[in-house]
Design a protein around this motif. Structure first.
Motif, short mmCIF file in Angstrom:
data_model
loop_
_atom_site.label_atom_id
_atom_site.label_comp_id
_atom_site.label_asym_id
_atom_site.label_seq_id
_atom_site.Cartn_x
_atom_site.Cartn_y
_atom_site.Cartn_z
N SER A 22 0.85 -1.18 0.00
CA SER A 22 0.00 0.00 0.00
C SER A 22 0.89 1.24 0.00
O SER A 22 2.11 1.15 0.20
CB SER A 22 -0.90 0.01 1.24
N LEU A 23 0.28 2.38 -0.17
CA LEU A 23 1.01 3.64 -0.08
C LEU A 23 1.65 3.76 1.30
O LEU A 23 2.82 4.15 1.42
CB LEU A 23 0.07 4.82 -0.36
N LEU A 24 0.92 3.39 2.34
CA LEU A 24 1.46 3.44 3.70
C LEU A 24 2.63 2.49 3.87
O LEU A 24 3.64 2.84 4.51
CB LEU A 24 0.36 3.13 4.73
N ASP A 25 2.54 1.29 3.29
CA ASP A 25 3.67 0.35 3.35
C ASP A 25 4.91 0.98 2.75
O ASP A 25 6.00 0.91 3.32
CB ASP A 25 3.35 -0.94 2.57
N SER A 56 -2.95 -1.95 -9.67
CA SER A 56 -3.51 -1.73 -8.34
C SER A 56 -4.57 -2.78 -8.05
O SER A 56 -5.20 -3.32 -8.96
CB SER A 56 -4.11 -0.32 -8.23
N ILE A 57 -4.73 -3.06 -6.78
CA ILE A 57 -5.67 -4.08 -6.33
C ILE A 57 -6.54 -3.49 -5.24
O ILE A 57 -6.03 -2.93 -4.28
CB ILE A 57 -4.94 -5.33 -5.76
N GLY A 71 -10.05 -0.98 1.97
CA GLY A 71 -10.17 0.47 1.93
C GLY A 71 -8.88 1.16 1.54
O GLY A 71 -8.82 2.37 1.44
N SER A 72 -7.83 0.38 1.33
CA SER A 72 -6.53 0.93 0.92
C SER A 72 -6.06 0.15 -0.30
O SER A 72 -5.88 -1.06 -0.24
CB SER A 72 -5.53 0.77 2.07
N LEU A 73 -5.87 0.87 -1.42
CA LEU A 73 -5.38 0.19 -2.63
C LEU A 73 -4.01 -0.41 -2.37
O LEU A 73 -3.19 0.16 -1.66
CB LEU A 73 -5.28 1.17 -3.80
N LYS A 74 -3.77 -1.56 -2.98
CA LYS A 74 -2.46 -2.20 -2.93
C LYS A 74 -1.89 -2.14 -4.34
O LYS A 74 -2.63 -2.08 -5.32
CB LYS A 74 -2.58 -3.66 -2.48
N TYR A 75 -0.57 -2.19 -4.43
CA TYR A 75 0.12 -2.08 -5.71
C TYR A 75 1.11 -3.21 -5.86
O TYR A 75 1.74 -3.63 -4.88
CB TYR A 75 0.85 -0.74 -5.82
N THR A 90 -1.78 -8.75 1.05
CA THR A 90 -2.43 -9.20 -0.18
C THR A 90 -1.37 -9.68 -1.14
O THR A 90 -0.35 -9.01 -1.32
CB THR A 90 -3.27 -8.07 -0.79
N PHE A 91 -1.59 -10.83 -1.74
CA PHE A 91 -0.60 -11.48 -2.60
C PHE A 91 -1.15 -11.63 -4.01
O PHE A 91 -2.34 -11.92 -4.19
CB PHE A 91 -0.25 -12.87 -2.06
N CYS A 92 -0.29 -11.49 -5.01
CA CYS A 92 -0.65 -11.79 -6.39
C CYS A 92 -0.47 -13.30 -6.60
O CYS A 92 0.57 -13.85 -6.26
CB CYS A 92 0.27 -11.06 -7.37
N LEU A 93 -1.49 -13.94 -7.12
CA LEU A 93 -1.41 -15.37 -7.45
C LEU A 93 -1.37 -15.46 -8.98
O LEU A 93 -2.37 -15.70 -9.63
CB LEU A 93 -2.60 -16.13 -6.88
#
Length: 141
Positions: A36-39, A67-68, A73-77, A103-106
């Motif tokens: 995420s942006l925060l990460d 983006s996911i 509530g927070s987009l992941k990239y 969140t993981f990409c499979l």
């Protein structure tokens, strides 16, 4: 030497390599999961939030990242593969761990494509599975 890898990735997408862009790309790739942006703010504590956000926006528009929306509530990239153009055919399934919130990409599990009724145009699919990742499931036993 390692920096050259990131420079090559950026230039293949016609992105001018800058120190910030290299740092963001490196952090995203080393995370081995979506971020995420925060990460990214936490990983790159010397880089301001607006610079990270502008870099992510550029990566998205250049199809270097996707983006996911995992429902938190927070987009992941995540960084796209070399041949990805973020078309529906390039999409893949994502997994959101309900315990650690990662969140993981499979990438080995394609997103099911549905037939759309006449008149509808499909531009994107968001397919998120939810449960426990292997690390969190291991601690449940």
């Amino acid at each position: 030497m390692e920096e050259n890898i990131y420079v090559d990735i950026l230039t293949k997408r016609d992105i001018q390599p800058t120190a910030i862009r290299i740092l963001v790309l490196q952090a995203m790739m080393q995370a081995n999961r979506t971020v995420s942006l925060l990460d990214l703010e936490n990983m790159l504590d010397t880089v301001d939030k607006s610079s990270i956000f502008r870099t992510l926006t550029l990566f998205l528009s250049s199809h270097l990242a996707h983006s996911i929306d995992d429902g938190t509530g927070s987009l992941k990239y995540a960084v796209c593969g070399e041949t990805c153009s973020c078309d529906v055919e390039d999409l893949h399934t994502h997994f959101h761990c309900e315990k650690c919130n990662k969140t993981f990409c499979l990438k080995n599990i394609p997103t099911p494509v549905v037939s759309m009724p006449k008149g509808f145009t499909l531009n994107s699919i968001n397919y998120v599975l939810k449960g426990l990742c292997p690390d969190c499931a291991k601690h449940q036993e």
